[in-house]
Every structure is written in structure tokens, then in C-alpha cells.
Design an enzyme around this catalytic site. Structure first.
Site, short mmCIF file in Angstrom:
data_model
loop_
_atom_site.label_atom_id
_atom_site.label_comp_id
_atom_site.label_asym_id
_atom_site.label_seq_id
_atom_site.Cartn_x
_atom_site.Cartn_y
_atom_site.Cartn_z
N LEU A 122 11.61 -8.59 -4.50
CA LEU A 122 12.26 -9.86 -4.14
C LEU A 122 13.59 -9.57 -3.47
CD1 LEU A 122 11.68 -11.73 -7.54
CD2 LEU A 122 10.50 -12.22 -5.40
N HIS A 123 13.79 -10.10 -2.28
CA HIS A 123 15.07 -9.88 -1.62
C HIS A 123 15.50 -11.03 -0.72
CE1 HIS A 123 12.39 -8.73 1.66
NE2 HIS A 123 13.39 -8.95 2.48
N ARG A 124 14.69 -12.11 -0.62
CA ARG A 124 15.06 -13.21 0.27
C ARG A 124 16.28 -13.94 -0.28
NH1 ARG A 124 12.54 -12.26 5.02
NH2 ARG A 124 10.50 -11.46 4.47
N ARG A 170 20.52 -6.17 -1.84
CA ARG A 170 21.00 -7.57 -1.87
C ARG A 170 20.77 -8.17 -3.27
NH1 ARG A 170 21.62 -12.14 1.39
NH2 ARG A 170 21.23 -11.07 3.34
N ASP A 197 8.41 -11.58 -2.01
CA ASP A 197 8.81 -12.50 -0.95
C ASP A 197 8.92 -11.75 0.37
OD1 ASP A 197 11.19 -11.13 -1.29
OD2 ASP A 197 12.28 -12.82 -2.15
#
Ligand code: UD1
Length: 373
Positions: free
Chosen positions: A216-218, A251, A295
Site C-alpha cells: 500500500l502506498h497510494r 511514503r 493499491d
């Protein structure tokens, strides 16, 4: 015999670009080596430096046999405007000096759109690999990057029929569009023997087909502390029943550090948080997982190839083909637990591989570029 010489600049910048450029370089070398060709392709590889950590950049060069970039613009991180502007400023003099026949950009990151803008202003021909994809969600920076890059491109290499249709609706003439298939799958197919030999499952103590792989990084999922906390709580609940492995993007790491999960990277009762992993290990996890929660665009494609069930934690996707034909399904936080349970009780493998996701996309692209001069 007279030989045409074509000069390209190939641009990479961020993690998902590397597996798209690697097969193109191989295809260029094959083109130049093969007998009977009447053109030679020369290229310069430019790395914008958007991603710069060893585990976000260098490891991919090693694993994918990408030569050291001829030029590294070293722009690093920043706001969207800052990063895009820095890349433009640094890329313009390279184009003026090198005078390429074509610049080739891939994907939808800030490096892609920044270099596309420079080419359009200098009148240099631009080819976009992975053109035409649309999530129809302009709150995502990648959607803006895709729209602008496609509008400026002279040759648009598409991975799927829906991409051709999107470009037609936007008024891009068919003469500029080439349906060539999915270049990510070229890297995957070329590296399958190494992917199969990865020892990541043993290293993490994971049984094949009995773990969930999460990435997950969005910004929409991870930049908001409360939202990420809710996702992490849900993943912990899932991990009570089945091991969950989650390599953490920088992030995401920033926000996790502000939550109780942050500093304790490691195994939290079945939820295993890791530093970012390389390409080969990531694909071994994608191939062997019981289920992937992500994502990322790349993992939606890769799970479709491996036919591994995939839940994409987003309200939309630029890869609808992975839902229509592949093993992907969209979800949201309120439905995540229920969707996981449903998929865990379903078949091990799902869906089918879309047309032209066959490992030969880079050959088709180079053949078209060789004809295009
Ligand atoms: C970028 C792409 C996204 C892609 C993702 C893959 C854009 C708009 N977004 O998002 O489409 O899915 O890459 O990873 O281009 N950082 C590091 N080390 C690095 C690189 C980044 O620590 O090597 C950190 C920095 O704090 C940076 C943050 O990660 O501010 C975000 O990096 P950035 O390149 O701006 O965006 P991504 O979220 O990686």
C-alpha cells in the site's frame, strides 16, 4: 549496406518504470544483433532520480540487468510542481545536446509527464509505453500524468483494448496508436526462472498458498493517519487467521512511524512489516500468495498473469482488464474483511491472461520504432 541509425532517449525515474524499460533495452540489443536488419538503434538511458534509495532503484537495475544510466538527473523528492519542474529543467539541456530522434517514456509517474512536456516544447518525437489507461479519477496524480503524456505523444503503445478505446474517445488518431500488449509481462516472463528460485518464502517462514501479500502506498490510503490506522487494524485482524506479509513503501513508512506500528518493523502477531523488497522476491510472493491486497498498478497486472486472487483497495483502477478478464477485484475498507474471507474460501487461481500479455511486447515496440523514423 546502408544502415539507418535511430537515436533514442529512454527515460526511467521511479520504481514501476524499471521493469518497463529493462525489456526494451533487451529488445534494442536483439534488434541490433540480428542479421538482415537495415537499421541500428542507439540509445541513451536517462534516470531522473525521482526514486533514489537502494531498495527503490539500484536493486532493480541489478535484478533486471539494466545498464547504469548514461545520465542521472538526481532530482529526488519534492512536491508535484517542484519535482516535475526540476525534471524539466534538468532534462531540457540533455535533449538539446543529444538531439534524439525519439524520446521513450513509460507509465504514469511525474518523470513521465515532465519529460513528455520537454519533448513537446522542443518538437522532439515522443513515444509513450503503456498509453491509454484511464481510471477516470482526476484526483490521482497519475491520471493527470497519463492524460497529458498521451495528448503530447506521437506514438502511443497500448497494453489493452480498453486503452485503445479511451484514446479514440479522446480524439487521438488511430494512426498514432499501436496495440502491443503489456510490457511489464515481458520482464516477468524473462525473469520467471529467477522468480521461481527466490528463497523469500523460506526466509520469512511462509507456507506457499497460505499467506496474504500486501502493498500500500497510494496517498489516499496512506497519507492520512486515521485512515492508515484503520487499515492496519483490519490487517491485524486478518493476520489472526492467515500470515500477512507487508513490505512498506517509504511514503507509508513515514506515517506508520507516527502510529504504534512504526518503529517495530517485524512480526506483529502474524502481520510481518518489512522494508521494501526487490523485483524477484516481490514476484515470488505474488505468484505464491493465497491472496494479494494492494493499491499498486503493477501488482494488479502481475497477479492477473499469475492468476492469484487480488483485492485492490481503491475505488477505481486504470487496469479494468484485470477485473474483466483477470483475478482482480476492487474493495474498500468497510468491505475488506468480508472480501478477504470470500476469496479465501474460493479457488486458488482465478481469471485468464489478457491478449498480448505474452512477453513479446518490447519486440513489437522496437519493430514499430524502427519503422517510424
Ligand atoms: C511514485 C509515483 C506512483 C508510483 C510510485 C511507486 C508519482 C506522482 N507517483 O509515488 O505513481 O506508484 O512512485 O513507488 O510519480 N522516498 C524515499 N526514497 C525514494 C523515493 C521516495 O524515501 O527512493 C519517499 C520520499 O519521502 C518521498 C516519498 O517517498 O517524498 C514519495 O515519493 P514520490 O516519488 O514523490 O512518490 P511515490 O509515493 O513513491
Amino acid at each position: 549496406m546502408y544502415q539507418k541509425m535511430i537515436k533514442l532517449i529512454l527515460v526511467v525515474g521511479a520504481r514501476p518504470n524499471f521493469m518497463k524499460i529493462a525489456p526494451l533495452i533487451k529488445a534494442i540489443n536483439n534488434h541490433n544483433d540480428s542479421d538482415g536488419k537495415n537499421s541500428r538503434i542507439k540509445y541513451r538511458l536517462v534516470h531522473t532520480g525521482q526514486h533514489y534509495d537502494n531498495n527503490m532503484s539500484d536493486i532493480f537495475f541489478q535484478e533486471l540487468d539494466i545498464p547504469k544510466p548514461d545520465i542521472n538527473l538526481g532530482v529526488g523528492s519534492g512536491s508535484h510542481a517542484e519535482q516535475t519542474a526540476k525534471i524539466m529543467l534538468a532534462f531540457e539541456p540533455i535533449c538539446l545536446k543529444e538531439k534524439p530522434d525519439w524520446v521513450v517514456v513509460v507509465g504514469d509517474v511525474n518523470s513521465t509527464v515532465a519529460c513528455a512536456l520537454v519533448c513537446a516544447k522542443l518538437g522532439i518525437k515522443l513515444a509513450h509505453v503503456e498509453a491509454g489507461l484511464r481510471s477516470f479519477d482526476r484526483t490521482m496524480p497519475e491520471e493527470i500524468n497519463r492524460l497529458v503524456t498521451d495528448a503530447l505523444s506521437d506514438l502511443l503503445f497500448t497494453p489493452s483494448e480498453d486503452a485503445n478505446e479511451n484514446l479514440a474517445v479522446e480524439g487521438i488518431p488511430a494512426s498514432k496508436i499501436r496495440f502491443v500488449g503489456n510490457i511489464m509481462i515481458d520482464s516477468l516472463v524473462q525473469k520467471l526462472p529467477l522468480i521461481e528460485r527466490s528463497t523469500i518464502l523460506e526466509a520469512l517462514g511462509l507456507p506457499p498458498s497460505n499467506f496474504i501479500y500486501v502493498t500500500l502506498h497510494r496517498p489516499k490510503n496512506v497519507d492520512n493517519k486515521n485512515n492508515l490506522k484503520n487499515i492496519m487494524d483490519c490487517l491485524q485482524e486478518i493476520a489472526v487467521d492467515i500470515p500477512v506479509v507487508f513490505p512498506v513503501h517509504p511514503r507509508t513508512e513515514k506515517i506508520l512511524n507516527e502510529l504504534s506500528f512504526g518503529k517495530t518493523h517485524g512480526n506483529l502477531n502474524g502481520l510481518n512489516l518489512l522494508d521494501p523488497i526487490g523485483y524477484i522476491d516481490s514476484l515470488n510472493l505474488a505468484a505464491n500468495a493465497r491472496l494479494v491486497i494492494t493499491d499498486s498498478g503493477g501488482l494488479q497486472e502481475e497477479t492477473t498473469y499469475f492468476r492469484t486472487p487480488c483485492l485492490t483497495l481503491r475505488p477505481n483502477t486504470e487496469w479494468p482488464i484485470t477485473i474483466k478478464l483477470g483475478s482482480n477485484r476492487l474493495t474498500d475498507l468497510p468491505n475488506l474483511l468480508c472480501d478477504v474471507q470470500q476469496l479465501l474460501s474460493g479457488p486458488l487461481k482465478l481469471g485468464q491472461i489478457p491478449p498480448l500479455w505474452d512477453g513479446k511486447t518490447s519486440e513489437r515496440i522496437i519493430c514499430e520504432l524502427a519503422k517510424a523514423i
